[in-house]
Write an enzyme that holds these catalytic residues in place. Structure first.
Site, PDB file in Angstrom:
ATOM      1  N   CYS A 128       6.557  -4.001   5.208  1.00  0.00           N
ATOM      2  CA  CYS A 128       5.481  -3.871   5.914  1.00  0.00           C
ATOM      3  C   CYS A 128       4.919  -4.994   6.683  1.00  0.00           C
ATOM      4  O   CYS A 128       4.570  -5.129   8.100  1.00  0.00           O
ATOM      5  CB  CYS A 128       4.587  -2.870   5.443  1.00  0.00           C
ATOM      6  SG  CYS A 128       4.152  -3.439   4.033  1.00  0.00           S
ATOM      7  N   GLN A 155      -4.214  -6.675   3.537  1.00  0.00           N
ATOM      8  CA  GLN A 155      -3.537  -5.403   3.420  1.00  0.00           C
ATOM      9  C   GLN A 155      -4.310  -4.485   2.853  1.00  0.00           C
ATOM     10  O   GLN A 155      -4.986  -4.485   1.972  1.00  0.00           O
ATOM     11  CB  GLN A 155      -2.078  -5.955   2.704  1.00  0.00           C
ATOM     12  CG  GLN A 155      -1.416  -6.989   3.449  1.00  0.00           C
ATOM     13  CD  GLN A 155       0.072  -7.230   2.619  1.00  0.00           C
ATOM     14  OE1 GLN A 155       0.200  -8.545   2.604  1.00  0.00           O
ATOM     15  NE2 GLN A 155       0.781  -6.551   2.161  1.00  0.00           N
ATOM     16  N   HIS A 241      -2.163  -3.009   7.853  1.00  0.00           N
ATOM     17  CA  HIS A 241      -2.437  -4.353   7.350  1.00  0.00           C
ATOM     18  C   HIS A 241      -2.809  -5.043   8.780  1.00  0.00           C
ATOM     19  O   HIS A 241      -2.523  -4.654   9.856  1.00  0.00           O
ATOM     20  CB  HIS A 241      -0.894  -4.801   7.105  1.00  0.00           C
ATOM     21  CG  HIS A 241      -0.558  -4.115   5.699  1.00  0.00           C
ATOM     22  ND1 HIS A 241      -1.266  -3.447   4.920  1.00  0.00           N
ATOM     23  CD2 HIS A 241       0.623  -4.291   5.222  1.00  0.00           C
ATOM     24  CE1 HIS A 241      -0.829  -3.194   3.981  1.00  0.00           C
ATOM     25  NE2 HIS A 241       0.625  -3.726   4.208  1.00  0.00           N
TER      26      HIS A 241
END
Ligand code: A2P
Length: 338
Positions: A128, A155, A241
């Site tokens: 991600c 994050q 994030h």
């Protein structure tokens, strides 16, 4: 269009969003099947208005499937996905296990769709924190090649799965009540804290999460020379994030040029008005499929440098959306069965 599509890990945090996206985006196939662990087998879920029984993932479960979309822990992906390939399926895998394998395509459809279309067997979806960064980097790369990247991530706990979010909520409640809480996934309290370690120690004091950003960026952009220096930090944010990114490009890119390039790139939204306090934040980017960019400015320390801020929903573009986009790409280019 595919005949039989299996969703593996259908009960997980990302798996559930994959189902939502397939429904919302009207992904068509003749049959759908849903697989998870023994724990969930036999329970039911509703998809496109129909009730399905969840099947147990086994080596023999893939017979008749021509597409598998999998979102499971690495060890499960390592063990079972070769059986799906053997059964003749194309596999889109969200796990980290297969990404850097030379025979596996690592795909972000806005960047390297041809890698998915030419792939045989497993197609991996990136980590991600890498995905949102490479989308932004590619927009700049097309203006002038990116030579070096310095990135710090902020994050969300959803990146650590359902249990990560539970740790955030329960840990915060306990802290406010002055009570103890035993964290299940984080090695330190995540409530009211920032943890500069995601994953295990890997290379020269960098963590596994950080080294994913190094290696995956090179593979997706097809440039083994890009230098990436990451610091990955877990913060007490539920979802999305955020990344502070500074790039050095071969020739200078002005903030105006960058803003234009970002705005024109598929999947990127620009929110960039400091005077009006407008920029991407987890609170205004969650549950969106886009990669958001803002705070675009010159790097005061380097003539070829540019700095910006990038936020994306880690469960969407960082995971489920990217996998579903790959599935749509493959489905669109698939020859009809004769
Ligand atoms: P289950 O819900 O039955 O445990 P998350 O990381 O969000 O918890 O999701 C992981 C997904 O992977 C879930 O759907 C989970 O199923 C599935 N999974 C985990 N371990 C296995 C396993 N050993 N075999 C099959 N599926 C697994």
């Amino acid at each position: 269009m595919f005949d039989t599509v299996a969703i593996v890990g259908a009960t997980g945090a990302v798996g559930r969003i994959i189902l939502q996206l397939l429904e919302q985006r009207n992904f068509e196939a003749n049959n759908f099947r849903f697989l998870a662990s023994k724990r969930s087998a036999g329970t039911t879920l509703t998809f496109q208005g129909k009730e399905y029984t969840i099947e147990e993932l086994t080596h023999d479960a893939f017979a008749g499937c021509d597409l598998v979309i999998a979102s499971t822990p690495d060890d499960t992906a390592a063990e079972y996905l070769p059986s799906a390939v053997k059964a003749g399926a194309t596999v889109i895998d969200e796990s980290g296990y297969w990404r850097m394998n030379d025979d596996v395509a690592l795909v972000v459809p806005e960047i390297n769709p041809e890698a998915a279309l030419n792939a045989k067997g497993i197609i991996a979806s990136p980590n991600c924190s890498t995905t949102q960064m490479v989308v932004a980097l590619k927009a700049l790369y097309d203006v002038s090649p990116v030579k070096r990247v310095i990135v710090s991530t902020y994050q969300a706990t959803s990146g650590a799965g359902v249990q990560g979010n539970e740790d955030l909520i329960e840990g915060s409640k306990a802290r406010l009540a002055g009570e103890d809480y035993e964290y299940k996934v984080f090695q330190h309290p995540i409530a009211f804290n920032a943890i500069p370690q995601i994953g295990s120690r890997k290379h020269e004091g960098y963590t596994s999460e950080e080294m994913k950003m190094v290696y995956e960026t090179r593979k997706i952009l097809g440039d083994p020379n890009i230098q990436v220096n990451p610091t990955c930090v877990r913060i007490p944010v539920w979802n999305c994030h955020s990344e502070s990114i500074t790039v050095e490009t071969e020739s200078p890119i002005t903030p105006e040029q960058a803003r234009e390039a970002f705005a024109a790139f598929p999947g990127i939204e620009v929110i960039d008005d400091l005077d009006a306090s407008q920029y991407p934040m987890p609170s205004n980017c969650t549950e969106s499929d886009a990669v958001y960019v803002g705070r675009i400015r010159r790097d005061l320390s380097h003539p070829n440098g540019l700095t910006f801020w990038c936020v994306s929903d880690n469960l969407r573009k960082g995971a489920a959306t990217n996998a579903v986009q790959i599935a749509e790409l493959l489905s669109k280019h698939r020859q009809p069965a004769s």
